[in-house]
Scaffold this active site. Sequence first.
Site, PDB file in Angstrom:
ATOM      1  N   GLN A 154      27.380  42.642  38.851  1.00 25.96           N
ATOM      2  CA  GLN A 154      27.751  42.978  40.223  1.00 25.96           C
ATOM      3  C   GLN A 154      26.554  43.458  41.027  1.00 25.96           C
ATOM      4  O   GLN A 154      26.433  43.172  42.218  1.00 25.96           O
ATOM      5  CB  GLN A 154      28.847  44.038  40.230  1.00 25.96           C
ATOM      6  CG  GLN A 154      30.187  43.523  39.736  1.00 25.96           C
ATOM      7  CD  GLN A 154      30.633  42.272  40.454  1.00 25.96           C
ATOM      8  OE1 GLN A 154      30.691  41.191  39.860  1.00 25.96           O
ATOM      9  NE2 GLN A 154      30.947  42.375  41.726  1.00 25.96           N
ATOM     10  N   HIS A 176      24.401  41.055  43.237  1.00 33.06           N
ATOM     11  CA  HIS A 176      24.909  40.477  44.485  1.00 33.06           C
ATOM     12  C   HIS A 176      24.156  40.967  45.717  1.00 33.06           C
ATOM     13  O   HIS A 176      23.921  40.204  46.656  1.00 33.06           O
ATOM     14  CB  HIS A 176      26.392  40.822  44.665  1.00 33.06           C
ATOM     15  CG  HIS A 176      27.327  39.884  43.991  1.00 33.06           C
ATOM     16  ND1 HIS A 176      27.495  38.586  44.385  1.00 33.06           N
ATOM     17  CD2 HIS A 176      28.163  40.069  42.939  1.00 33.06           C
ATOM     18  CE1 HIS A 176      28.393  38.000  43.616  1.00 33.06           C
ATOM     19  NE2 HIS A 176      28.810  38.877  42.727  1.00 33.06           N
ATOM     20  N   GLU A 230      36.710  48.125  44.188  1.00 34.14           N
ATOM     21  CA  GLU A 230      37.061  46.703  44.264  1.00 34.14           C
ATOM     22  C   GLU A 230      37.437  46.159  42.884  1.00 34.14           C
ATOM     23  O   GLU A 230      38.496  45.554  42.699  1.00 34.14           O
ATOM     24  CB  GLU A 230      35.868  45.933  44.827  1.00 34.14           C
ATOM     25  CG  GLU A 230      36.067  44.438  44.915  1.00 34.14           C
ATOM     26  CD  GLU A 230      34.804  43.716  45.334  1.00 34.14           C
ATOM     27  OE1 GLU A 230      34.905  42.545  45.749  1.00 34.14           O
ATOM     28  OE2 GLU A 230      33.699  44.295  45.237  1.00 34.14           O
ATOM     29  N   HIS A 231      36.547  46.302  41.910  1.00 38.46           N
ATOM     30  CA  HIS A 231      36.803  45.877  40.530  1.00 38.46           C
ATOM     31  C   HIS A 231      36.847  47.110  39.635  1.00 38.46           C
ATOM     32  O   HIS A 231      35.886  47.877  39.617  1.00 38.46           O
ATOM     33  CB  HIS A 231      35.682  44.963  40.007  1.00 38.46           C
ATOM     34  CG  HIS A 231      35.360  43.802  40.883  1.00 38.46           C
ATOM     35  ND1 HIS A 231      34.322  43.829  41.807  1.00 38.46           N
ATOM     36  CD2 HIS A 231      35.928  42.571  40.972  1.00 38.46           C
ATOM     37  CE1 HIS A 231      34.272  42.659  42.420  1.00 38.46           C
ATOM     38  NE2 HIS A 231      35.234  41.883  41.937  1.00 38.46           N
ATOM     39  N   ASP A 287      35.765  36.261  38.679  1.00 40.43           N
ATOM     40  CA  ASP A 287      35.107  35.713  39.863  1.00 40.43           C
ATOM     41  C   ASP A 287      35.302  34.208  39.973  1.00 40.43           C
ATOM     42  O   ASP A 287      35.199  33.642  41.061  1.00 40.43           O
ATOM     43  CB  ASP A 287      33.602  36.001  39.814  1.00 40.43           C
ATOM     44  CG  ASP A 287      33.267  37.436  40.190  1.00 40.43           C
ATOM     45  OD1 ASP A 287      34.143  38.122  40.742  1.00 40.43           O
ATOM     46  OD2 ASP A 287      32.126  37.865  39.933  1.00 40.43           O
ATOM     47  N   HIS A 308      70.801  50.199  76.379  1.00 39.70           N
ATOM     48  CA  HIS A 308      71.017  49.674  75.025  1.00 39.70           C
ATOM     49  C   HIS A 308      72.510  49.779  74.675  1.00 39.70           C
ATOM     50  O   HIS A 308      73.114  48.815  74.173  1.00 39.70           O
ATOM     51  CB  HIS A 308      70.206  50.482  73.995  1.00 39.70           C
ATOM     52  CG  HIS A 308      68.758  50.103  73.920  1.00 39.70           C
ATOM     53  ND1 HIS A 308      67.932  50.118  75.001  1.00 39.70           N
ATOM     54  CD2 HIS A 308      68.006  49.713  72.844  1.00 39.70           C
ATOM     55  CE1 HIS A 308      66.709  49.754  74.612  1.00 39.70           C
ATOM     56  NE2 HIS A 308      66.730  49.495  73.312  1.00 39.70           N
TER      57      HIS A 308
END
Length: 413
Positions: A247, A250, A312-313, A343, A402
Amino acid sequence: MRIVSSSNRRAVAELLSATRIRDRKTESRANEIVSRVRRQGDTALTRYARDLDGLTGSIEVPRRSWESESRSVARDVRKAIAAAARHIRSVSKRQVPKGWRHHVAPGLSVEQRVVPLSRVGCYVPAGRYPLPSSLLMTAIPARVAGVADVVVCCPRPDATVFAAAIEAGVDRLFRIGGAQAIAAMAYGTATVPRVDKIVGPGNRWVAAAKSLVSADCGIDFYAGPTEILIVATAGRARWIAADLLAQAEHDPDARAVMITTNRGLAERVAAEVDRQMPGGGPAKQAVARHGGIVLCRSANEAIDLANSAAAEHVVVGTEALARRITNAGAIFIGGWTAQVAGDYAIGSNHVLPTAGAARHRGGLNAADFVKLVSVQRVTRRGLNKIANTVTMLARAEGLEAHARSIEARTGDL
């Protein structure tokens, strides 16, 4: 890789706090780009595409070019794309909500109608390399959900992206990126059609533009720098370190963190991260800025920190730990469930919430591409049964018209 004690609250906060990149200069420039594309259409879009994306030809890539370019993709890569697509499609089919009709009481019924969006725009990044996997992860769930028209924007599509577009059933593909691509899809130009929703990851420019257009066009969620959080008390240090670095490679802003109660394991993983560190790329910078191991006093403390981080993960060692994780974009259980496999080929989506958004939603899925429309039916008998309930509540809220809307009908019964 540094090891910090959970008692060091400042260090823990630095490691686990969500990274939501807010850059006023980027946001201001993105706003200018979005505004100009909205006002000037193709004129502004073409200028930005040439200046920022290096566009030399036409904005739209004709389908015959996809087909000719994709022939250059190695057979093994084409097979991998097809296998990944097959798994994504299989999972997506299970995610589409079902319609139903419920009889609430005599004369009253409510139906849930599942209506696919008409047109969706998928953004496919092409920073260091184009990402055909992101195309599969966004276009396939849309198509499975019944979206009639799926368009893709990618600033530098290569042969693998074209092969993925064919496999996913994409309708049109545009060679544009950044804020200008988001604006074009959100508002439409003579060349790029307006979409109902934009999905997919991207850089700061893409994230800023998606935020800007979200009042006028649906978006999936804020997708910032990637995050991995590993919660384990045992395991192979070599594997854990490899997952952290996968990771970290990235983005310099990527977050790679482990939480454990096992000091020995923490030390072995830290040593493995240093040993496996790539010589080039952003991993070294990411680990130095946002990487570390938190040494906790108990499993309960480790779980509390993980849920607070809402990463996230989230990778956990056992089923028992996984059942206690409530905030995560996606959960990966056990040593063989490599996060990287998710992924590409497990079948679940890799477009996941970051920056703490996992507190309120999970990852992209087929349900994101449909609308759940309620259809209500009332008979004369049904209205007569609920008339008093409606008029009493309407008048309690001070809404006399109403109440009279109901009495206009019941007076004729």
